[in-house]
Scaffold this active site. Sequence first.
Site, PDB file in Angstrom:
ATOM      1  CE  LYS A  67      -3.791  -2.269   2.541  1.00 56.80           C
ATOM      2  NZ  LYS A  67      -3.975  -3.158   1.430  1.00 56.80           N
ATOM      3  CB  CYS A  68       4.265   1.769  -0.641  1.00 54.72           C
ATOM      4  SG  CYS A  68       5.622   2.918  -0.854  1.00 54.72           S
ATOM      5  N   GLY A  69       3.115   4.282  -2.315  1.00 55.05           N
ATOM      6  CA  GLY A  69       3.156   4.960  -3.610  1.00 55.05           C
ATOM      7  C   GLY A  69       4.121   4.292  -4.573  1.00 55.05           C
ATOM      8  CG  LEU A  70       8.019   4.251  -3.818  1.00 55.32           C
ATOM      9  CD1 LEU A  70       9.336   4.122  -3.076  1.00 55.32           C
ATOM     10  CD2 LEU A  70       8.181   5.117  -5.054  1.00 55.32           C
ATOM     11  CB  THR A  71       2.666  -0.606  -4.300  1.00 50.37           C
ATOM     12  OG1 THR A  71       2.815  -0.384  -2.892  1.00 50.37           O
ATOM     13  CG2 THR A  71       2.135  -2.010  -4.534  1.00 50.37           C
TER      14      THR A  71
END
Length: 166
Positions: free
Chosen positions: A41-45
Amino acid sequence: MEQQKSVEPIYQFKVKDITGSDFNLADLKGKKVLIVNTASKCGLTPQFEQLEALYQKYKNQNLVIIGFPTNDFMSQDPGTNEEIAEFCKLNYGVTFPMMSKIVVKGDNKEPLFEYLTTKAQNGLDDYEVEWNFQKFLINEDGKLAKVISPRTLPNDQEIINWIEGK
């Protein structure tokens, strides 16, 4: 003057894969290994997609990618190992080995990540795991060769050149 002993390779470590089975890093002798701490659930996912593409392109050319889910950064991977595995497979078609969720910073840091971030153990430098998707490049001798920023995409030329030995 005391002579510094040579650095031990990563082959000393055993970890648990995402299903809870033992995963012995000694089985990776002679391969290049990209170790990455991940989060669902990360912007970098979306980097999962590029990591999988790299794995598909180079897995038959001596590259292994190993993902280590962690909830250490703003609780961006709160799920169980089962939920994480399902998410990675469903959303990004991940086929590279995913490990059980671990801690990558602080007092309870996974021993492998202690090794990766401590100069006395890795022989390269001291590092902090800055965020999700930090990449640790391990050479064919099982030693840390390079640490790549979380924001550097998996298909960055620096990583490709390292994989291809350029």
